[in-house]
Design a protein around this motif. Sequence first.
Motif, PDB file in Angstrom:
ATOM      1  N   GLN A 252       0.807  -1.221   0.000  1.00 20.76           N
ATOM      2  CA  GLN A 252       0.000   0.000   0.000  1.00 20.76           C
ATOM      3  C   GLN A 252       0.836   1.265   0.000  1.00 20.76           C
ATOM      4  OE1 GLN A 252      -3.188  -0.098   2.865  1.00 20.76           O
ATOM      5  NE2 GLN A 252      -3.282   2.129   3.010  1.00 20.76           N
ATOM      6  N   ASP A 254       2.823   4.664   1.816  1.00 18.92           N
ATOM      7  CA  ASP A 254       2.412   5.802   2.635  1.00 18.92           C
ATOM      8  C   ASP A 254       1.522   6.713   1.807  1.00 18.92           C
ATOM      9  OD1 ASP A 254       2.105   7.934   4.295  1.00 18.92           O
ATOM     10  OD2 ASP A 254       4.240   8.343   4.586  1.00 18.92           O
ATOM     11  N   SER A 255       0.272   6.853   2.250  1.00 19.17           N
ATOM     12  CA  SER A 255      -0.681   7.674   1.490  1.00 19.17           C
ATOM     13  C   SER A 255      -0.302   9.147   1.486  1.00 19.17           C
ATOM     14  CB  SER A 255      -2.095   7.510   2.066  1.00 19.17           C
ATOM     15  OG  SER A 255      -2.129   7.919   3.425  1.00 19.17           O
ATOM     16  N   GLN A 256       0.605   9.557   2.388  1.00 16.72           N
ATOM     17  CA  GLN A 256       1.002  10.956   2.471  1.00 16.72           C
ATOM     18  C   GLN A 256       2.261  11.253   1.668  1.00 16.72           C
ATOM     19  OE1 GLN A 256      -1.087  13.086   4.024  1.00 16.72           O
ATOM     20  NE2 GLN A 256      -2.352  11.271   4.342  1.00 16.72           N
ATOM     21  N   SER A 257       2.733  10.283   0.894  1.00 17.59           N
ATOM     22  CA  SER A 257       3.949  10.501   0.106  1.00 17.59           C
ATOM     23  C   SER A 257       3.718  11.616  -0.911  1.00 17.59           C
ATOM     24  CB  SER A 257       4.344   9.222  -0.631  1.00 17.59           C
ATOM     25  OG  SER A 257       4.665   8.203   0.279  1.00 17.59           O
ATOM     26  N   ARG A 266       1.799  -0.989  -4.921  1.00 15.97           N
ATOM     27  CA  ARG A 266       0.547  -0.647  -5.601  1.00 15.97           C
ATOM     28  C   ARG A 266       0.614   0.728  -6.264  1.00 15.97           C
ATOM     29  NH1 ARG A 266      -3.883  -1.059  -1.592  1.00 15.97           N
ATOM     30  NH2 ARG A 266      -3.545  -3.300  -1.901  1.00 15.97           N
ATOM     31  N   PRO A 267       0.994   1.791  -5.538  1.00 12.05           N
ATOM     32  CA  PRO A 267       1.088   3.089  -6.220  1.00 12.05           C
ATOM     33  C   PRO A 267       2.149   3.109  -7.310  1.00 12.05           C
ATOM     34  CG  PRO A 267       1.829   3.248  -3.924  1.00 12.05           C
ATOM     35  CD  PRO A 267       1.193   1.925  -4.079  1.00 12.05           C
ATOM     36  N   SER A 342       0.875  15.440  -9.885  1.00 14.42           N
ATOM     37  CA  SER A 342       0.548  14.031 -10.065  1.00 14.42           C
ATOM     38  C   SER A 342       0.752  13.582 -11.498  1.00 14.42           C
ATOM     39  CB  SER A 342      -0.909  13.786  -9.652  1.00 14.42           C
ATOM     40  OG  SER A 342      -1.767  14.582 -10.443  1.00 14.42           O
ATOM     41  N   ARG A 439       0.244   1.084  10.283  1.00 13.50           N
ATOM     42  CA  ARG A 439       1.085   1.005   9.094  1.00 13.50           C
ATOM     43  C   ARG A 439       2.412   1.741   9.286  1.00 13.50           C
ATOM     44  NH1 ARG A 439       0.075  -0.728   4.763  1.00 13.50           N
ATOM     45  NH2 ARG A 439       1.317   0.850   3.691  1.00 13.50           N
TER      46      ARG A 439
END
Length: 841
Positions: A252, A254-257, A266-267, A342, A439
Motif C-alpha cells: 500500500q 504511505d498515502s502521504q507521500s 501498488r502506487p 501528479s 502502518r
Amino acid sequence: MNFRLTATLAAAGLVLVAVLLFFTFLSQEESASSEGLLLSTLAGVKPEEIDTVEIERENQSTITFRRVDNQRWTMEWEGRDATGQKVPLKASADGFVVNDIVRELLSARPIRHHDLTVNPALHGLQPAGLKVTLRKGDSLSATVEIGDVTSGGRAAAFVLVPPRKHPLAVNRSVVDPLLADTTKSGRAADLAKTEADFRNKSIFPVESFRAEDETTRLHLELVNQKKTLSLEKSSGGWQFQVPSGWGAADVQGDSQSPPGTFTGVRPLLNALTSLRAGSKTDFIDLPTPEQLQQHGLNPEAPDLVRVQLTTKNNETTTVYIGKADVPEKKDNKPEATPLPSSDDKRWVRVEGQPGIIRVGGANVSGLIGLIRDPDPLRDRNLLTVERNRIEGLDLSTGVILRRVGSPPEWKLFGPPTPNEPQAVNNNAVQSMLDLLTERRIVRSFPPANDAHFSGTALQLEIKIWVDAFQSTSDAKTEPKLKENAKPIILKIGSKEGDAIYVRRILADGSSNDYLLPEKVKVTTAGSNPVDVLATLRKSRLDLLDPSLKTFGTDAVAKLTVSGAVSYELTRSEKPDTSTGKHHWTFAAPESRKGQLADTETVEELLRLLGTTQSVSRYINETPTEEQLKEYGLAPQPQLKVVVHLQSGDDKERVYEFGKATADAGYVYARQGGKAIVFTVPKLLFDRFVTADLRDKSLLLFDASQVVGVQLKGWGKAGFLTELHFQKDKQGNWSVQSPPTPAGYNLDAAKLTAFVELLSKTKVRSFVDGAAKPEYGLDNDKEYLIVTLKFTDGTERVLKLGAAADGGAAVYAWTSLGGGQLLTLDASPFKPYKESPGSLAR
C-alpha cells in the motif's frame, strides 16, 4: 448543323436523361427494399471471428491489423525514414477502435437516402479513397469502399461493396471509427485517421486499476548505472528479488507521500500502468539519433530507466523511460520551477514497437531515486494481515486472549479461571491491535542478531493467531486450533537508544529483525505517540474488564453501611408532595431511627458509588486470606456498603473497602461475591465515612399548613416583644392582641414571605455538643424565638442567636430531632432579627 442532326441529338439527350432517372429510381427502390447486411458474404460471422482488418488509404500506406486476443490488436504499416526510404513498422493498436470498426461494418445495413444515385462518381467512389477489408482466416473476406460522407440530421456515408457496382448509403456512424473528424462532410479519404490515430495509447498491457492483480513481476533498472530493483509476487505478497534478502515490499505504501515518490508497490504499479499518450502528436515513429539523445532515450543516456513488467499470463513488456518533456521557452524567459504534480510528461520507448512516445498520466519522477535506493519501498508494517482475521493473542506474561462468540468479542481464557472466560478491558486490547496493525512503524532493518532476544534481553513474546481456530462461535469455551495452525510470533527485545529490537517470525518460519521507535504514532491515538512496550506488555490483571456495574439513585430502596461507620437508610415509597423528592429515613442506629437523613447528601453518595464505572487498577485475582488481611479486607472489611435495589436479578450490590494503598489516594476494594481485589479512589471511601447525613432542611414543613406564627425577642430595646398571628379558614392572617402590641399593622404578604423563607431554609452547618453562652441562644437581648403552629395541632420551634463565622452566619436551635444546634446563613434573617416592624406595613 442541319435540323435532322439537331433533332437527333435532342432525342438522344432526352433518352439519356430518362435512362439516368430510371436507374436512379431503380437504385433507390433497390436500396429501400434491401433487407440484407452490407457485407452479406460475412453474414453469420461474429466480430471476434474477424482476425484481420486492412485499411487502404489514398496515397498512403496500407494499415493491416491482426488480432492478438479479444481486446488486443497489432498494426502493420510502412513509414519513411529521414532519407525517404520505406520502413516496415509494427505496433500495438487501439483495440477498442479496431473492434468498433469490425462491429459497425458487420452489423451495417443499407439505408434509403434522397441523394443516392447509381453513379459512383457522384459519391466519391470512382475511385474510392478509402477501402476496408475484413477477413476471417484465409478463405472468407469482404471489402467496402468508402466515398463521400455527409453530416447533419441525416448523416450518411456512400459506399461500394465489390463486386456490386452500384453505390449504397449507410448511416454515418458505421464509418465514424475510421475518421479523425466525425463532424465534417467530405471525402472519407480526406477525413480518415492516420497511423498514429490507431496506435494504442497505453504503454503497458494492463489497466492501472487492475495492475496489482495482473502483475507478477516488476524489474526496474538504471541501464548505465548498474542499479537494479526487482520485485516478484508470491503467495505471501510482494518480495524483493534485488536487493537480495530484503524480504517483503510494502504493497500500500504511505498515502502521504509527495507526488513522484514511491513507498508502495501498488502506487508504483498504478503510476507505471497509467502512463499513456495523449494524442497522435505524441508519437514519433522514426526518430533521428538527435531526437533520441534529446529525449534521453539513446543507449548511452546516463539516466535511462528500463522497466520490465510481467503479467500473470507470463507476458513481459519492456519500456525505456527517458527525460521529462520540457516545453519550449517563450521569449527566452526562464521557466519557473514547477511544483510537484501528479502528472509529468515524459518520453518513453517500448521494446518491440516503433519510435518513441510522449506519455503522461502519472508522475514517475521518483523512479531514478527509487532504483538507487529502494529502502522507501520496504515493508515497514509489523503485521500485514487484516485486523478482523486476528482471532487470538498469547502473551508471554501469561495472557490468553481469544475473539469468540457472535458477534465476536475478546475474552480472557486460561488460569486462574480456566473454565470461566473473563470480560476484557476492551480499550487496552484495541490499543494493542491498533499498534500491531498500524502502518509503517518500522524504523530500520538491522542484520539478524540473536543477542537482542536472548536471556534478559527478551522483554516480551507475542503469538498472533490468524484464521487459526476450528470454530469461535462458543463464547464460553476456548476454541481449538486447526490442524497445522501456526502463529505469527513477535519477539520484543533489547533497547538501543530510543528504539526497540523486534523479531517477526511468520507462520512459514521466515524471520525478519526490525528496529521500532520506542514510541510510535498510532492513527487512533491522535497526535500523542504511543509507548510500544507499555502498550503491548500487559498482564492478565491489566486486561481484565475494569467496568463496575452502575445504578441510578432512583433504583435504590435501601442503603446499609457498616464498619468504620454504621447506619442504614430507607427510601420513602412516595415523594414528598411539597418538594417532589423521596425522603431518606434512618433505620439504624437505634438512636437515630425514624429521623430524616439529608436527601441531597444521600443521593450524592449513591451517585458517586453508582457512577463509578471502572476500577483504578486490579491487584490480585485470587488473593489468599493473608493477603486479604494485608489489604484490610479480612477478617472484615474496613467499610462495607450494601446497595439494595428495587428490582433486577442482582438486587443487592455489595462493595467492600480496605486499607489505603501505597499511593494514599487509593484504597483496596472488591465487590461482594468476587475474589478479585482492585483499587478505587480513596475519595469514595472517605465520603461514606465522613458524610454528615443529618437533614439540612431546617423545619421541613409545608408552608400552606401553617396556621399560626409566634415571635418573641428584640430584647435589646430593654424589653421583650411578642408578635402573635393567626390564619383563618379562608387563609387570611390576623393579629392576636394581646400579646401583640395594640395597633400593630401586619403586612400579610411579608408574613407569608417569612413563612416561605423558613420552609426553604437549609442548615449551613451542624454544631455538636452543648450550647455555649457565646451562641446567644439564652440571651434575651440576642435571641429571636419563632414558633410555628400547624393544622394538625403540632408546633415547631426555631431559636435564632448570636452571629457566627464573622457575621456570615447565625447560631440557631431547632426543636426537630429532640433539639439540634446549628448555624444558618445570616443575611436572610437580618431584617427580622433587627426589628419587629419587619412584618408590618
